[in-house]
Scaffold this active site. Structure first.
Site, mmCIF file in Angstrom:
data_model
loop_
_atom_site.group_PDB
_atom_site.id
_atom_site.type_symbol
_atom_site.label_atom_id
_atom_site.label_comp_id
_atom_site.label_asym_id
_atom_site.label_seq_id
_atom_site.Cartn_x
_atom_site.Cartn_y
_atom_site.Cartn_z
ATOM 1 N N MET A 30 -4.420 -0.638 4.398
ATOM 2 C CA MET A 30 -5.163 -0.681 3.128
ATOM 3 C C MET A 30 -4.494 -1.645 2.151
ATOM 4 S SD MET A 30 -6.798 3.036 2.484
ATOM 5 C CE MET A 30 -5.377 3.809 1.758
ATOM 6 N N HIS A 34 4.193 -3.439 2.658
ATOM 7 C CA HIS A 34 5.654 -3.325 2.546
ATOM 8 C C HIS A 34 6.243 -3.371 3.957
ATOM 9 C CE1 HIS A 34 4.806 0.760 3.774
ATOM 10 N NE2 HIS A 34 4.073 0.956 2.693
ATOM 11 N N HIS A 37 4.495 -1.432 6.829
ATOM 12 C CA HIS A 37 3.373 -2.143 7.451
ATOM 13 C C HIS A 37 3.886 -3.289 8.335
ATOM 14 C CE1 HIS A 37 1.455 -0.691 3.563
ATOM 15 N NE2 HIS A 37 0.609 -0.218 4.450
HETATM 16 P P1 AMP Z 1 -1.928 2.352 4.813
HETATM 17 O O1 AMP Z 1 -2.009 0.962 4.274
HETATM 18 O O2 AMP Z 1 -1.168 3.287 3.929
HETATM 19 O O3 AMP Z 1 -3.267 2.894 5.252
HETATM 20 O O4 AMP Z 1 -1.061 2.259 6.125
HETATM 21 C C1 AMP Z 1 -1.434 1.404 7.171
HETATM 22 C C2 AMP Z 1 -0.587 1.708 8.383
HETATM 23 O O5 AMP Z 1 0.797 1.495 8.050
HETATM 24 C C3 AMP Z 1 -0.703 3.170 8.847
HETATM 25 O O6 AMP Z 1 -0.723 3.208 10.261
HETATM 26 C C4 AMP Z 1 0.548 3.794 8.283
HETATM 27 O O7 AMP Z 1 0.997 4.921 9.011
HETATM 28 C C5 AMP Z 1 1.535 2.648 8.412
HETATM 29 N N1 AMP Z 1 2.661 2.852 7.490
HETATM 30 C C6 AMP Z 1 2.592 3.005 6.141
HETATM 31 N N2 AMP Z 1 3.827 3.246 5.645
HETATM 32 C C7 AMP Z 1 4.681 3.245 6.696
HETATM 33 C C8 AMP Z 1 6.088 3.448 6.843
HETATM 34 N N3 AMP Z 1 6.870 3.700 5.798
HETATM 35 N N4 AMP Z 1 6.621 3.354 8.087
HETATM 36 C C9 AMP Z 1 5.835 3.107 9.166
HETATM 37 N N5 AMP Z 1 4.510 2.918 9.098
HETATM 38 C C10 AMP Z 1 3.929 2.984 7.886
#
Ligand code: AMP
Length: 288
Positions: A30, A34, A37
């Protein structure tokens, strides 16, 4: 690195790669990216010939009182990070590209979505399953990469992939943390300096849970009591849940075993943070 905004352009590029016999990895996000990701991108670049990242704040996974409008966005910064990590193609659609005005078809999942985050976010995983299905259909990736930070989401996507016969390998990537232990999250940006300090109660409680689960204790009630008592020492922490669930079914267990999931959601001020560990995984490297 190429940026496309339409499913037609996304499909056209992937089709070219597939015609050349190249393998394709997909990393859905989304945005407001960081190092957490970035670790998914690195895993995909290492395992696949080409990597597609999607940057899309998926409106249908947010409840009416949630932070869709204020969710942080910085697409220029995201592109810089994605390029640095070797991503080949970024899919960055408008809402209208993904959801027509009369969109009315959803992918839903039972049971696994009733517990943990699903208990307080009733439409969340329906929104996640629907958007991931659309991305799988658009990209037809060989592998797709998801973070263990969202452990229930990962379990749900694995189950959906099996149940609906998607021809894709789901790869789970370890949680990436700040140096002091806080799990990296786009939502950490909401925290004031005081709240940022208070937020360390999550990773410290994860570490405490890992210490207990690493011994001979097998009672979920005892493990959870110790973790809840630790969370209660932080006045800014408002606990939504701390649970021990089976690693596949996401249902609570009385006695835990290796592979089960210990997960929590805690509000620090108005910011909802999540963290977890899998029983049997090595303890995280943070001070108690
Ligand atoms: P999001 O943008 O929050 O929807 O996350 C996108 C992807 O990045 C998802 O598969 C999350 O689980 C992964 N993700 C987000 N934060 C972390 C983190 N700190 N460590 C590992 N994967 C992450």
């Amino acid at each position: 690195m190429k940026v496309v905004n339409t499913i037609a352009d996304l499909r056209a590029q992937v089709k070219e790669w597939k015609a050349e016999g190249l393998t394709v990895g997909l990393c859905p996000t989304m945005g407001y990216l960081h190092e957490g990701h970035a670790s998914l991108m690195d895993a995909s670049v290492a395992a696949c010939d080409r990597t597609v990242a999607s940057v899309f704040v998926n409106p249908i996974q947010f409840g009416p009182t949630e932070d869709l409008a204020t969710y942080p966005r910085d697409f220029d910064h995201d592109c810089k990070l994605l390029e640095e990590h070797g991503v080949d193609l970024v899919f960055h659609p408008e809402d209208s590209e993904m959801y027509a005005d009369d969109f009315c078809t959803f992918v839903d999942i039972n049971t696994l979505s009733d517990t943990l985050c699903g208990a307080s976010r009733p439409i969340h995983f329906r929104g996640v399953c629907t958007v991931i299905t659309k991305l799988f259909n658009a990209v037809n990736p060989d592998k797709a990469f998801f973070g263990k930070k969202d452990a229930q989401q990962l379990a749900i996507i694995r189950r959906m992939t099996r149940d609906l016969n998607f021809d894709v390998e789901i790869v789970g990537c370890p949680i990436v943390r700040e140096a002091d232990g806080l799990a990296k999250s786009s939502r950490n940006t909401y925290l004031s300096p005081e709240e940022r300090k208070a937020a360390l109660i999550l990773s410290r409680t994860i570490r405490l849970g890992q210490d207990i689960a690493g011994g001979c204790e097998r009672s979920s009630a005892k493990l959870l009591a110790a973790m809840r008592a630790n969370l209660a020492t932080e006045p800014l922490a408002d606990v939504e849940y701390v649970e021990v669930v089976d690693g596949l079914s996401m249902q609570p267990v009385e006695q835990y075993k290796d592979g089960d999931l210990v997960a929590m959601a805690v509000r620090i001020g108005t910011t909802r943070l999540i963290d977890n560990f899998t029983v049997g995984d090595p303890a995280i490297d943070v001070a108690l």
